[in-house]
Motif scaffolding. Structure first.
Motif, PDB file in Angstrom:
ATOM      1  N   GLN A  53      14.293  15.246 -61.098  1.00 53.52           N
ATOM      2  CA  GLN A  53      14.522  14.918 -59.671  1.00 53.52           C
ATOM      3  C   GLN A  53      15.908  14.230 -59.560  1.00 53.52           C
ATOM      4  O   GLN A  53      16.957  14.422 -58.888  1.00 53.52           O
ATOM      5  N   GLU A  54      16.287  13.454 -60.454  1.00 55.80           N
ATOM      6  CA  GLU A  54      17.484  12.635 -60.437  1.00 55.80           C
ATOM      7  C   GLU A  54      18.700  13.698 -60.756  1.00 55.80           C
ATOM      8  O   GLU A  54      19.867  13.649 -60.343  1.00 55.80           O
ATOM      9  N   LYS A  58      22.081  14.330 -58.379  1.00 52.78           N
ATOM     10  CA  LYS A  58      23.230  14.427 -59.023  1.00 52.78           C
ATOM     11  C   LYS A  58      23.980  15.738 -58.731  1.00 52.78           C
ATOM     12  O   LYS A  58      25.290  15.380 -58.490  1.00 52.78           O
ATOM     13  N   ALA A  59      23.250  16.575 -58.850  1.00 49.90           N
ATOM     14  CA  ALA A  59      23.918  17.971 -58.695  1.00 49.90           C
ATOM     15  C   ALA A  59      24.328  18.135 -57.361  1.00 49.90           C
ATOM     16  O   ALA A  59      25.559  18.584 -57.208  1.00 49.90           O
ATOM     17  N   TRP A  60      23.672  17.353 -56.419  1.00 50.32           N
ATOM     18  CA  TRP A  60      24.120  17.747 -54.932  1.00 50.32           C
ATOM     19  C   TRP A  60      25.294  17.058 -54.711  1.00 50.32           C
ATOM     20  O   TRP A  60      26.297  17.352 -54.144  1.00 50.32           O
ATOM     21  N   GLN A  61      25.304  15.708 -55.408  1.00 52.12           N
ATOM     22  CA  GLN A  61      26.500  14.824 -55.012  1.00 52.12           C
ATOM     23  C   GLN A  61      27.815  15.420 -55.957  1.00 52.12           C
ATOM     24  O   GLN A  61      29.104  15.359 -55.301  1.00 52.12           O
ATOM     25  N   ARG A  62      27.661  16.174 -56.873  1.00 49.79           N
ATOM     26  CA  ARG A  62      28.554  16.845 -57.851  1.00 49.79           C
ATOM     27  C   ARG A  62      28.957  18.386 -57.299  1.00 49.79           C
ATOM     28  O   ARG A  62      29.664  18.834 -58.131  1.00 49.79           O
ATOM     29  N   LEU A  63      28.228  18.778 -56.269  1.00 45.53           N
ATOM     30  CA  LEU A  63      28.229  20.097 -56.052  1.00 45.53           C
ATOM     31  C   LEU A  63      29.726  20.828 -55.994  1.00 45.53           C
ATOM     32  O   LEU A  63      30.110  21.829 -56.080  1.00 45.53           O
ATOM     33  N   CYS A  80      21.060  17.537 -66.332  1.00 44.53           N
ATOM     34  CA  CYS A  80      19.693  17.260 -66.660  1.00 44.53           C
ATOM     35  C   CYS A  80      19.487  16.707 -68.196  1.00 44.53           C
ATOM     36  O   CYS A  80      19.090  15.574 -68.512  1.00 44.53           O
ATOM     37  N   ILE A  81      20.141  17.453 -69.223  1.00 45.38           N
ATOM     38  CA  ILE A  81      20.191  17.038 -70.313  1.00 45.38           C
ATOM     39  C   ILE A  81      20.844  15.881 -70.699  1.00 45.38           C
ATOM     40  O   ILE A  81      20.418  14.941 -71.338  1.00 45.38           O
ATOM     41  N   ASN A  82      22.056  15.813 -70.097  1.00 47.59           N
ATOM     42  CA  ASN A  82      22.804  14.658 -69.992  1.00 47.59           C
ATOM     43  C   ASN A  82      22.074  13.376 -69.347  1.00 47.59           C
ATOM     44  O   ASN A  82      22.000  12.153 -70.271  1.00 47.59           O
TER      45      ASN A  82
END
Lengths: 195, 195
Positions: A53-54, A58-63, A80-82
């Motif tokens: 979920q995180e 994060k992906a939304w914020q960095r889209l 996600c891996i990071n």
């Protein structure tokens, strides 16, 4: 826009313009894959759920930073891996995984080479059963070994990419990958014998 | 017996990560050494097994519940970001209030001084009660000069004055509280803060 029939790329472009509906569809499509990657690294359902979920948040914020050079799933999987690696580092600080280090230092690999010799990977085993075995064996590896193995075998990352992700040298990656494979081979044999 | 370095090179050869010149050397080693050959086969075996993939894991929560949690996190983060932006804006962009406070304070001080002077002349108030500066021998260097308007309070460094001492011009009708001519009576430490 027909969200359900749109491609990932179209959905991402729409989400980059602020469409939450498009982003929701992307989440629905790929949530299991992202969760599975988090789980393979963390081996903990709750933490994997949180991290997945995180990653979406994060992906939304960095889209805006996503330039469509790779697929969206590759990009968010890396995020996600990071996040998982950060969590593993935090956990590692709390709990020293001394057992694996000791084994590496004492040259456990010679033992493993001999024991793994009778391992025949070409033997026909039901695919689902084999996956189950792989999963059990992966669960028994240390975080360090599992991480390099997952990144190399399932994410097809090269040595240098892995080294960059986990902040270590290429030599360390090679060494960990080697021990991880030897150990996994041994574990698969012992699991086979158990059944 | 194969050295640790060679073992790692064999692995790199299996993974296709070895430089061309080294690749030929290792291929030669594998061909001529049974141990090296077995090791390469074992490593290939583990790779082959892992090609079967990972066990499929799925999120137990419903897609809606999973998405709602992500959406809430995104919205709460957006809310925090908006608030931070507002704070940053209020810090960098001066509001009318930020200008009004010092101007208002100056106006209030001027009004008080005027009132004091009016009271002293018109109502015969005992002016000693309003002379704390005099009582300690303090004489301001400059003051409100006759004929200036109340609204136009100028802050200027008077000619020949020492560093850090400012003069104020405004309405002054008689009185000995402020007398620009007696600037020389200021204590040295006040007149020149550097001393």
């Amino acid at each position: 826009m027909d969200i359900l029939n749109s491609s990932d790329d179209e959905l991402v472009r729409s989400a980059q313009k602020g469409s939450m509906d498009a982003y929701e569809e992307l989440v629905h499509r790929h949530r299991d894959k992202i969760y599975a990657r988090a789980f393979s690294m963390l081996r903990n359902e709750d933490q994997a759920l949180d991290m997945s979920q995180e990653a979406w948040v994060k992906a939304w914020q960095r889209l805006a930073q996503f330039k469509h050079n790779s697929s969206f799933t590759t990009w968010i999987t890396r995020i996600c891996i990071n996040l998982c690696l950060d969590l593993i580092r935090k956990r590692k600080r709390q709990k020293l995984d001394s057992l694996d280090k000791l084994e590496e230092e004492l040259g456990g690999v010679e033992r493993l080479i001999e024991e793994a010799e009778d391992f025949n990977p070409t033997e026909k085993i039901e695919r689902a059963e084999l996956r189950e075995r792989i999963d059990l064996a992966l669960a028994k590896l240390s975080h360090e070994h599992r991480t390099v193995l997952v990144l190399h075998e399932f994410e097809q990352m090269e040595y240098k990419e892995i080294a960059k992700s986990i902040h270590c040298s290429i030599g360390t990656v090679m060494s960990r990958l080697f021990y991880a494979r030897r150990k996994l081979g041994k574990l698969l044999i012992s699991l086979k014998k158990e059944r | 017996m194969i050295s640790k370095e060679d073992r790692l090179k064999i692995q790199a050869w299996v993974d296709g990560e070895l430089a061309p010149q080294e690749s030929a050397q290792i291929a030669d080693l594998i061909e001529n050494s049974l141990t090296a050959k077995e090791l390469a086969n074992d490593l290939r075996g583990v790779r082959k097994v892992l090609k079967n993939g990972e066990k499929t894991v799925k999120i137990q929560d419903s897609p809606e519940f999973y998405w709602n949690q992500i959406q809430q996190k995104i919205e709460s983060l957006d809310h925090v970001t908006d608030k931070m932006d507002e704070r940053l804006e209020s810090k960098t962009t001066p509001t009318a209030l930020q200008w009004l406070i010092p101007i208002g304070s100056l106006a209030a001080i001027s009004a008080l001084i005027m009132h004091f002077n009016d009271s002293e002349i018109g109502q015969g108030v005992d002016s000693d009660a309003f002379k704390p500066a005099e009582s300690i021998g303090f004489q301001p260097k400059s003051g409100l000069s006759e004929g200036s308007s109340i609204g136009l309070i100028e802050e200027e460094v008077s000619e020949g004055s020492e560093l850090g001492v400012f003069s104020f011009e405004g309405t002054q009708i008689g009185g000995d509280l402020i007398n620009p001519e007696e600037a020389g009576s200021l204590p040295e430490s006040i007149e020149n803060p550097e001393r």
